[in-house]
Design a protein around this motif. Structure first.
Motif, PDB file in Angstrom:
ATOM      1  N   ASN A 159       0.863  -1.180   0.000  1.00 59.35           N
ATOM      2  CA  ASN A 159       0.000   0.000   0.000  1.00 59.35           C
ATOM      3  C   ASN A 159       0.899   1.230   0.000  1.00 59.35           C
ATOM      4  O   ASN A 159       1.608   1.474   0.973  1.00 59.35           O
ATOM      5  CB  ASN A 159      -0.884  -0.029   1.260  1.00 59.35           C
ATOM      6  CG  ASN A 159      -1.861   1.126   1.297  1.00 59.35           C
ATOM      7  OD1 ASN A 159      -1.733   2.085   0.544  1.00 59.35           O
ATOM      8  ND2 ASN A 159      -2.848   1.025   2.179  1.00 59.35           N
TER       9      ASN A 159
ATOM     10  N   CYS B 220       1.160   3.720   3.050  1.00 58.02           N
ATOM     11  CA  CYS B 220       1.767   3.419   4.346  1.00 58.02           C
ATOM     12  C   CYS B 220       2.956   2.468   4.240  1.00 58.02           C
ATOM     13  O   CYS B 220       3.711   2.321   5.198  1.00 58.02           O
ATOM     14  CB  CYS B 220       0.723   2.778   5.264  1.00 58.02           C
ATOM     15  SG  CYS B 220       0.090   1.251   4.559  1.00 58.02           S
TER      16      CYS B 220
ATOM     17  N   ASP C 263       2.695  -0.795   3.970  1.00 56.43           N
ATOM     18  CA  ASP C 263       2.338  -2.148   4.415  1.00 56.43           C
ATOM     19  C   ASP C 263       2.264  -3.095   3.225  1.00 56.43           C
ATOM     20  O   ASP C 263       1.923  -2.684   2.110  1.00 56.43           O
ATOM     21  CB  ASP C 263       0.994  -2.131   5.145  1.00 56.43           C
ATOM     22  CG  ASP C 263       1.090  -1.409   6.476  1.00 56.43           C
ATOM     23  OD1 ASP C 263       2.221  -1.185   6.948  1.00 56.43           O
ATOM     24  OD2 ASP C 263       0.042  -1.068   7.032  1.00 56.43           O
TER      25      ASP C 263
ATOM     26  N   CYS D 213      -1.589  -3.082   9.048  1.00 56.56           N
ATOM     27  CA  CYS D 213      -2.538  -2.711  10.091  1.00 56.56           C
ATOM     28  C   CYS D 213      -3.569  -3.825  10.316  1.00 56.56           C
ATOM     29  O   CYS D 213      -3.672  -4.770   9.542  1.00 56.56           O
ATOM     30  CB  CYS D 213      -3.239  -1.421   9.684  1.00 56.56           C
ATOM     31  SG  CYS D 213      -4.259  -1.632   8.218  1.00 56.56           S
TER      32      CYS D 213
ATOM     33  N   SER E 279      -5.928  -4.451   7.281  1.00 53.96           N
ATOM     34  CA  SER E 279      -5.350  -5.153   6.123  1.00 53.96           C
ATOM     35  C   SER E 279      -5.131  -6.634   6.422  1.00 53.96           C
ATOM     36  O   SER E 279      -5.410  -7.499   5.583  1.00 53.96           O
ATOM     37  CB  SER E 279      -4.035  -4.500   5.691  1.00 53.96           C
ATOM     38  OG  SER E 279      -2.999  -4.730   6.632  1.00 53.96           O
TER      39      SER E 279
ATOM     40  N   ARG F 140      -9.180   4.334   4.560  1.00 55.84           N
ATOM     41  CA  ARG F 140      -8.738   2.998   4.963  1.00 55.84           C
ATOM     42  C   ARG F 140      -9.115   1.918   3.943  1.00 55.84           C
ATOM     43  O   ARG F 140      -8.852   0.751   4.159  1.00 55.84           O
ATOM     44  CB  ARG F 140      -9.335   2.617   6.323  1.00 55.84           C
ATOM     45  CG  ARG F 140      -9.002   3.556   7.452  1.00 55.84           C
ATOM     46  CD  ARG F 140      -7.502   3.716   7.674  1.00 55.84           C
ATOM     47  NE  ARG F 140      -6.817   2.469   8.001  1.00 55.84           N
ATOM     48  CZ  ARG F 140      -6.746   1.923   9.202  1.00 55.84           C
ATOM     49  NH1 ARG F 140      -7.319   2.514  10.230  1.00 55.84           N
ATOM     50  NH2 ARG F 140      -6.088   0.799   9.409  1.00 55.84           N
TER      51      ARG F 140
ATOM     52  N   CYS G  63      -6.433  -0.345   2.749  1.00 55.02           N
ATOM     53  CA  CYS G  63      -6.033  -1.344   3.757  1.00 55.02           C
ATOM     54  C   CYS G  63      -6.842  -2.623   3.519  1.00 55.02           C
ATOM     55  O   CYS G  63      -6.296  -3.726   3.484  1.00 55.02           O
ATOM     56  CB  CYS G  63      -6.321  -0.846   5.164  1.00 55.02           C
ATOM     57  SG  CYS G  63      -5.552   0.705   5.621  1.00 55.02           S
TER      58      CYS G  63
ATOM     59  N   LEU H  21      -5.921  -4.671   0.075  1.00 51.57           N
ATOM     60  CA  LEU H  21      -4.544  -5.031  -0.290  1.00 51.57           C
ATOM     61  C   LEU H  21      -4.420  -6.504  -0.700  1.00 51.57           C
ATOM     62  O   LEU H  21      -3.705  -6.824  -1.654  1.00 51.57           O
ATOM     63  CB  LEU H  21      -3.621  -4.701   0.887  1.00 51.57           C
ATOM     64  CG  LEU H  21      -2.120  -4.671   0.626  1.00 51.57           C
ATOM     65  CD1 LEU H  21      -1.772  -3.792  -0.562  1.00 51.57           C
ATOM     66  CD2 LEU H  21      -1.391  -4.186   1.874  1.00 51.57           C
TER      67      LEU H  21
HETATM   68 FE1  FES Z   1      -1.175   0.248   5.886  1.00 52.79          FE
HETATM   69 FE2  FES Z   1      -3.623  -0.183   6.567  1.00 52.79          FE
HETATM   70  S1  FES Z   1      -2.352   1.386   7.326  1.00 52.79           S
HETATM   71  S2  FES Z   1      -2.517  -1.190   5.012  1.00 52.79           S
END
Ligand code: FES
Length: 130
Positions: A33, A36, A38, A61, A64, A103, A106, A109
């Motif tokens: 993502n 962020c 992730d 998070c 996700s 979000r 998230c 993903l």
């Molecule tokens: Fe990174 Fe949710 S804050 S995937």
């Protein structure tokens, strides 16, 4: 967030289903993502045009990771072509909670990685927002 749904999400976050590596596998992809950093990777075993088995890995998070865990339980056994077309509505309905626009990625993903693994197209599923 409703307590019941919060518990459901947290339970999947703490004890993710189908998490890890799958060897051997037929398809795989790794996505992140950009908002962020992730990450989620997915490995898929295919048999008779269906997802015979699947594992995901990565970090992120609670939304996700829980969304990925919840999705994998539905994806195993699904037709591969059908799985590649899944959109945001499918994922958000499975989560059962309101996800703010910020979000959404998230929650999506895992679907992004899944679609990349199946089709080679790593774009976001239909219904993702910036
Ligand atoms: Fe990174 Fe949710 S804050 S995937």
């Amino acid at each position: 967030m409703d307590d019941l749904y919060r518990d459901f999400i947290l339970e999947h976050y703490k004890r993710p289903r189908n998490f890890g590596e799958l060897e051997p596998h037929d398809l795989e992809a790794h996505e992140y993502n950009p908002l962020c950093g992730d990450e989620i990777g997915v490995q898929i075993k295919v048999a008779d045009g269906k997802i015979a088995d699947l594992r995901f890995n990565g970090h992120g998070c609670a939304i996700s990771q829980a969304a990925a865990s919840i999705a994998t339980e539905e994806l195993i056994g699904m037709d591969v072509e059908e799985a590649a077309k899944l959109d945001a509505d499918w994922m958000l309905a499975l989560l059962g909670i309101d996800i703010s626009a910020t979000r959404r990625k998230c929650a999506l993903l895992l679907l992004k990685a899944l679609r990349h693994a199946i089709t080679g197209d790593g774009s976001w599923p239909v219904g993702a927002t910036d």
